[in-house]
Every structure is written in structure tokens, then in C-alpha cells.
Design an enzyme around this catalytic site. Sequence first.
Site, short mmCIF file in Angstrom:
data_model
loop_
_atom_site.label_atom_id
_atom_site.label_comp_id
_atom_site.label_asym_id
_atom_site.label_seq_id
_atom_site.Cartn_x
_atom_site.Cartn_y
_atom_site.Cartn_z
N SER A 118 5.54 65.55 -19.08
CA SER A 118 4.75 65.93 -20.23
C SER A 118 4.54 64.82 -21.25
O SER A 118 3.65 64.93 -22.09
CB SER A 118 5.42 67.12 -20.94
OG SER A 118 6.67 66.76 -21.46
N SER A 158 10.12 64.64 -17.72
CA SER A 158 8.96 64.28 -18.55
C SER A 158 8.96 62.90 -19.18
O SER A 158 7.95 62.53 -19.79
CB SER A 158 8.78 65.32 -19.65
OG SER A 158 8.13 66.44 -19.13
N LYS A 193 6.20 61.02 -29.63
CA LYS A 193 5.66 62.19 -28.94
C LYS A 193 5.50 63.30 -29.97
O LYS A 193 6.38 63.47 -30.83
CB LYS A 193 6.62 62.60 -27.82
CG LYS A 193 6.14 63.75 -26.95
CD LYS A 193 7.13 64.04 -25.82
CE LYS A 193 6.65 65.14 -24.88
NZ LYS A 193 7.61 65.40 -23.78
#
Length: 491
Positions: A153, A177, A78
Site C-alpha cells: 500500500s 506494504s 505516507k
Amino acid sequence: MQGDDRSIAELARALRERSTSSRELVAASLARIERFDGALNAFITVTPEQALAAADAADARLARGEGGPLTGVPIAHKDIFCTRGVATTCASKMLANFISPYDATVVERLAAAGLVCVGKTNMDEFAMGSSNETSFFGPVRNPWDLERSPGGSSGGSAAAVAAGLVPAATGTDTGGSIRQPAALSGITGFKPSYGRVSRYGMIAFASSLDQAGILARSAEDAALVVEAMAGFDPRDSTSADLPVPRYVAELGRPLAGRRIGVPPEFFDAGLDAGCAARLREALEVLRQLGAEIVDVSLPHLGLSVPTYYIVAPAEASSNLARFDGVRFGHRSTAAGSLEEMYKRSRQEGFGAEVRRRIMTGTYVLSTGYYDAYYLQAQKARKLIAEDLRRAFDRVDVIAGPTTPTPAFRLGEKTDDPVQMYLNDIYTIAVNLAGVPGISVPCGFVDGLPVGLQLIGPAFGEAAVLNVAHQYQCATDWHRRRPADPPAGAKR
Ligand code: GLN
């Protein structure tokens, strides 16, 4: 063929037997990214040269018989984790040109374990969002339906794993997330206990809630990777100085005698009827495997969304103060004075959702409102954590939904922040209490995946992974794959 269907354990075995090479696996991953990321937008940065060089180094180690259980397997990070020499943007214009001089502990440990990073995945800006639509680099599309959100997210990591671009990708979970995008994208997402994985080099959103974890295709794969990234780190003062159990060794334990709590608060009016039906089927599978299903109550669960939306913005407003165009981040060229430069840099560098959080956070921390909001929220947080602690006196694991509905359409909730925030209603309490949670696929509603959430007591990751793995041994929802999206280059 929707990519390589092998688990990380199988890939690692093939690598050690030399029936495949890291170069072959990494090249295949890069080829799928090249072919399908035009449709998905799961990656912000792809690093083919570094990845192939790391793959060759892994192959050399494997040839000398030196590889570990993960050596040579591709992974993506990420874009919230700092990577030395490679852009780390946090999906923000503010950091669009930021190159970190060091690696996050997660990145460093997974590289040391031999995993090969192919690139950095798209996300909501500064991890604020539930749909991946707040990214400066555009939304990510859900591989099960390209008109829908993969969740957020960690939406890029979820879509990349679901579409078979990589076998696993790292994520962070402040209010859901990792688990929420895993549920909406039909994969497994695991958030360990707060403090289990170092936050060093992970760009801070809400420091008392942020925790790193993994998005993968199974609980077994998640266990393998988290074992490699977890553990005490002197560079993070909130990192827990506790030994990391061998999660993988616990996976095979039968469910007979395990007590699984089901809170009625998880089956409220907001839960989609189709999702509720899939969950009841999943609970029946666990019961047939020998687990005892027990009623438990979380009476303060309803406070979790309002509590979170005070605590998280408060911490965010403080953490994001460093992005001012001087110490870090985008600097406006249009300013005439010093004060104007700060203001314009932050105005231009941050997107609307991030600015909304900073303003909310600054407000709830201000003199006169601190007691009314922030202090109250801290008290409510304590009540929520106590509910969970009490429930774990009676059960090993708590089960419920991950999200109220399957994946929603892109644009459907962007005009209504409260509707967007309510998507995290079942995941947020876990962060407020600092306990571990996993989402595993448990079926479909109208062709869209549904997630079963399993929650454990603090540092009880082994029980959560064990129940998830046993469920996956008895079901094949986690093996279902979406069709490949249309091929095409990135715009
Ligand atoms: N969706 C929640 C938020 O917008 C949680 C995000 C997260 O876990 N990083 O804050």
C-alpha cells in the site's frame, strides 16, 4: 538527470559542509514533484510553504553548527501518519477532510531530527491493498513503466523515491506494504520489528501487525532514518522498551561467518522464473562475500496468506468502527434517521476493498464463527512464528524473494481479490511473526526491477541492515534509475 543521486549520508554531509542548503534541496524536491507528479500521482498533499519554512529553520541551525546527521534533508510521509495542521486522509473519502490536531510520533521524531517534510504520499485506502489502486485519489504509476502498479500500500512513497522526488519516504507494513512496493519500484524498503517504532498517530489497520518503516535508496539511508524514528514511546502500549542499537555502526561488518538461510518454500511454483534467476544470482553474491548459505525450512509458510486474511480483517473491522460520521469521518447528508446516517456514512465513505475487509472481519469474529476462523488463525499464526524462530536458531538472516513477479499492469488484478492477495505470499509471514524484513533491488526482468528480501529475528534489525548494505556495496542495482516521466501538471 533523474533528480539528485546523492544518498542521505552524502546530502547531510554537503549540508554540514554548507556546499548546499536545505532550501536548495527542498526547492529541488518541490520542483520535481511539480514537474512529474502529474504523471505519477505519488502525492495526495504537497506542503511547499511549510517545507520551505522548515528548510530555512534547518539552514539556520546548520549555520550555528547545531545540525544533526539528518538536518535539512527532505522527506515525505505516507498519508497514514497524522500531521498537525496538514490533511491526513489515509487515501479515503472517509478522511478526505481530516486535519489532525497532533503529529504521529514518527512525524514528530523525524522533524526533531531535522528532516523536512515536503508532503503526504498516496497509498491504498487505509493501507488495504497491494497495488495502490484502492486509493480514493486514484492509482499511483510505477516510474519504470507508467502502465504498471508501483505496488502498495505504500505505493506513493515508493514511486516518489524511485522517481527521485524525495530521497526517502515513510511507509507502513502490515503484510508487506513497505517491502512489496519497494521491490516493484526498484528501491530499498525496510520494516523493523513489531514494537520497534511507535504506532502512535499512525492510523490503525491491523494493530497486531502494523509497523512503520522507511522507503529509501539504500540500506544505509534506511538505517540512518530508522535510527531517528525508532525507540520506546510511552504513548504506544505495544512499543518495545528496548534501546535502539546504532544500526549505522554495524553496516560495515564483513559477511564472513554470517549464516544466511534459504527456505525451499520461497522457491515454489508461484515464483516467476526470471525473478528466481535474479535471486540465485543475489545469493551467489552473498556467498562470494563470505556468507554461508544454509537450507532452512518454513513448513507452515503456506498458511500465511489465509491466516493473514482472517487476522487482519478482524482487527480492521474493529479499528475502523470509529469512522462512523459521528466520532470521525465523512457524514452522509442524505440520511433520514440516526441508523441510516451511520449506514450511509460508512457506505459512502469507504471504498469497495475496505468494505470487503470490514465484512470479512465482522464475519470471522461473529459468535459461531469465531472458533472456526479467528481462533484457528491465531493457532496458525503461532505455527508460522515458531517456524521462523526455529530457523533463527541456525541462521542470522533468511533470504528469499519479496514478490512472486515483477510489477503487474494497473487493472490486471483488480477484479480478482485472491490474485491480489497472493502478491504478498512471501512478505506476510514476517508480519505475523513480528520480525524485521528488508527488500533490496537485485536486478531486472524485462526492464522491471526485482527485490531480494532479507528477514531477521525479532529486534535483529542490525543483521538485516548489515547484510543488505554489504550486498549493496558489491552491486549497483540500487543505483539504477528510471527515466523521468513526461512532465505535466496534476489533473
Ligand atoms: N497487501 C496487504 C493487504 O492488502 C498488506 C497491506 C499492508 O501491508 N498494509 O492487506
